[in-house]
Design a protein around this motif. Structure first.
Motif, PDB file in Angstrom:
ATOM      1  N   UNK A 181       0.851  -1.189   0.000  1.00 13.12           N
ATOM      2  CA  UNK A 181       0.000   0.000   0.000  1.00 13.12           C
ATOM      3  C   UNK A 181       0.884   1.236   0.000  1.00 13.12           C
ATOM      4  N   UNK A 182       0.409   2.282  -0.665  1.00  8.48           N
ATOM      5  CA  UNK A 182       1.148   3.543  -0.702  1.00  8.48           C
ATOM      6  C   UNK A 182       0.590   4.549   0.295  1.00  8.48           C
ATOM      7  N   UNK A 183      -0.364   4.148   1.104  1.00 15.47           N
ATOM      8  CA  UNK A 183      -1.057   5.084   2.007  1.00 15.47           C
ATOM      9  C   UNK A 183      -0.109   5.855   2.912  1.00 15.47           C
ATOM     10  N   UNK A 184       0.832   5.209   3.624  1.00 16.58           N
ATOM     11  CA  UNK A 184       1.689   5.997   4.512  1.00 16.58           C
ATOM     12  C   UNK A 184       2.625   6.945   3.773  1.00 16.58           C
TER      13      UNK A 184
ATOM     14  N   UNK B  88       4.199   2.038  -9.078  1.00 21.04           N
ATOM     15  CA  UNK B  88       3.803   3.346  -9.589  1.00 21.04           C
ATOM     16  C   UNK B  88       2.296   3.538  -9.591  1.00 21.04           C
ATOM     17  N   UNK B  89       1.558   2.519 -10.032  1.00 21.58           N
ATOM     18  CA  UNK B  89       0.104   2.639 -10.057  1.00 21.58           C
ATOM     19  C   UNK B  89      -0.468   2.766  -8.647  1.00 21.58           C
ATOM     20  N   UNK B  90       0.101   2.044  -7.694  1.00 26.37           N
ATOM     21  CA  UNK B  90      -0.385   2.155  -6.317  1.00 26.37           C
ATOM     22  C   UNK B  90      -0.151   3.551  -5.756  1.00 26.37           C
TER      23      UNK B  90
ATOM     24  N   UNK C 105      -3.314   6.015  -4.888  1.00 27.02           N
ATOM     25  CA  UNK C 105      -3.457   6.493  -3.516  1.00 27.02           C
ATOM     26  C   UNK C 105      -3.419   8.014  -3.467  1.00 27.02           C
ATOM     27  N   UNK C 106      -2.603   8.610  -4.313  1.00 27.99           N
ATOM     28  CA  UNK C 106      -2.547  10.073  -4.361  1.00 27.99           C
ATOM     29  C   UNK C 106      -3.905  10.645  -4.756  1.00 27.99           C
TER      30      UNK C 106
ATOM     31  N   UNK D 153      -4.153  14.317  -3.298  1.00 30.15           N
ATOM     32  CA  UNK D 153      -2.788  14.851  -3.353  1.00 30.15           C
ATOM     33  C   UNK D 153      -2.405  15.004  -4.820  1.00 30.15           C
ATOM     34  N   UNK D 154      -2.133  16.242  -5.242  1.00 35.86           N
ATOM     35  CA  UNK D 154      -2.006  16.515  -6.677  1.00 35.86           C
ATOM     36  C   UNK D 154      -0.720  17.234  -7.060  1.00 35.86           C
TER      37      UNK D 154
END
Length: 375
Positions: free
Chosen positions: A208-211, A233-235, A239-240, A245-246
């Motif tokens: 997961x990329x959450x943190x 990269x896709x994760x 998540x962004x 988050x942009x």
């Protein structure tokens, strides 16, 4: 039928093509010229490499082979694993019928195999970009530029986002903790003109990329540079979007496959050696034939493997199947005698790296790659 072998014999129907080399239109009646091809075929980027090899081999044999010799490719899957790559390299060196090798595809495989090929068998890596490969052996070449150059190109591009503003641009860097990710991130870091807010390793199989995204939101970088491949990269991108988050996302050539997720990849910037949107006649013919054969769009991995295959075929045409003669021919290429590939003219520095920069940054829009512009 085009002779391409894996662990069992797999034949692929010959289809019409265009010839980039005058490889001879006579009937294929002599003993075949044999090469090896090796990469992580089950990975998306590996499959693109394999299909690029297959497409080139079919064209060569459709045109009559190489002076009446069929062009035969023996394929092996190294899973991108160093020990497995070394084992396959030993197999290829021990097979006296093999004149050269297309591959390995990634850096870890090529780094492990290079000492085995040294003095024995020429190998032309396709998308192995580690700076550690430069000069590793006079028998090892690659048709893609090193991450030392690619990272510079990406950093210079990212730096331009801050040139019109009153303050320098800020960047956060995420990199896969492997040969590819570390090398590209290090080159980017050393060449970026601005503020590097953070530099953090991630796993290639990132659960997961959450943190990471939660942390980056607190740092508020204008740009996030990611040195990794498609899965991670896709994760990160998904998540962004979930967290709102942009920043501007920039990735290296390992990100080419993210285009398949049109919504997630929209607006990202990717550095690579070839785009299927290339308007040149040869590129348009290659893309159309590739799509017809494999029902998918070729990316730079396919184009690089296609070029490496034709380059070796050119060496076999000029020098025959002798291993040292093939190696010496590759080392002797210059601006005038270079193979004019889809990804640029192929001739080499003494280090085995291709001469010149073969890399550009493109922007994803509606699932297509357009010329990138740092605004």
């Amino acid at each position: 039928m085009t002779p391409i072998e894996g662990r069992g014999k797999l034949s692929f129907k010959v289809i019409s093509s265009f010839a980039l080399l005058a490889l001879g239109a006579c009937a294929v009646t002599n003993e075949p010229y044999v090469v090896g091809a090796v990469g992580p075929w089950k990975q998306g980027y590996g499959l693109q490499n394999l299909q690029g090899v297959q497409r080139a081999a079919e064209e060569i044999n459709r045109a009559g082979g190489i002076d009446g010799h069929a062009f035969k490719v023996i394929t092996r899957d190294d899973a991108g694993d160093g020990p497995q790559a070394a084992k396959i390299a030993q197999e290829f060196v021990g097979n006296e019928s093999i004149s050269a090798v297309i591959g390995h595809v990634n850096s870890s495989g090529m780094l492990a195999a290079a000492p085995i090929y040294d003095g024995e068998l020429a190998a032309v890596a396709t998308s192995a970009t580690s700076p550690d490969l430069s000069g590793i052996s006079s028998w090892v070449f690659r048709v893609i530029s090193s991450d030392s150059l690619n990272g510079i190109a990406l950093a210079n591009f990212a730096s331009r986002f801050g040139q019109r503003g009153p303050t320098s641009v800020s960047v956060a860097v995420l990199y896969e903790n492997n040969t590819y990710g570390r090398g590209l991130a290090d080159s980017f870091r050393r060449s970026f003109h601005g503020d590097i807010l953070s530099l953090d390793p991630i796993n290639a199989d990132l659960p997961t990329a959450e943190p990471y995204i939660a942390f980056l939101k607190t740092r508020k970088p204008k740009i996030v540079f990611v040195a990794g491949r498609v899965a991670s990269g896709l994760k990160i991108l998904q998540e962004a979007k979930r967290q709102g988050f942009n920043p501007i996302f920039v990735g290296g050539d390992g990100w080419q496959g993210i285009l398949e997720d049109t919504a997630t990849s929209e607006g990202t910037y990717i550095g690579m050696s070839f785009t299927p949107e290339d308007p040149s006649p040869r590129a348009r013919t290659f893309v159309a034939a590739f799509k017809k054969k494999f029902n998918t769009v070729p990316d730079a991995h396919a184009a690089l493997a296609y070029d490496a295959t034709y380059l070796i075929a050119q060496a076999l045409k000029e020098k025959g199947p002798d291993r040292r003669a093939v190696r010496d021919y590759l080392r002797s290429l210059n601006r005038e005698t270079a193979y004019a590939g889809l990804t640029g003219p192929a001739y080499f520095e003494d280090t085995g790296d291709p001469v010149g920069m073969r890399f550009r940054v493109l922007r994803v829009h509606n699932g297509l790659l357009t010329v990138g512009d740092a605004k």
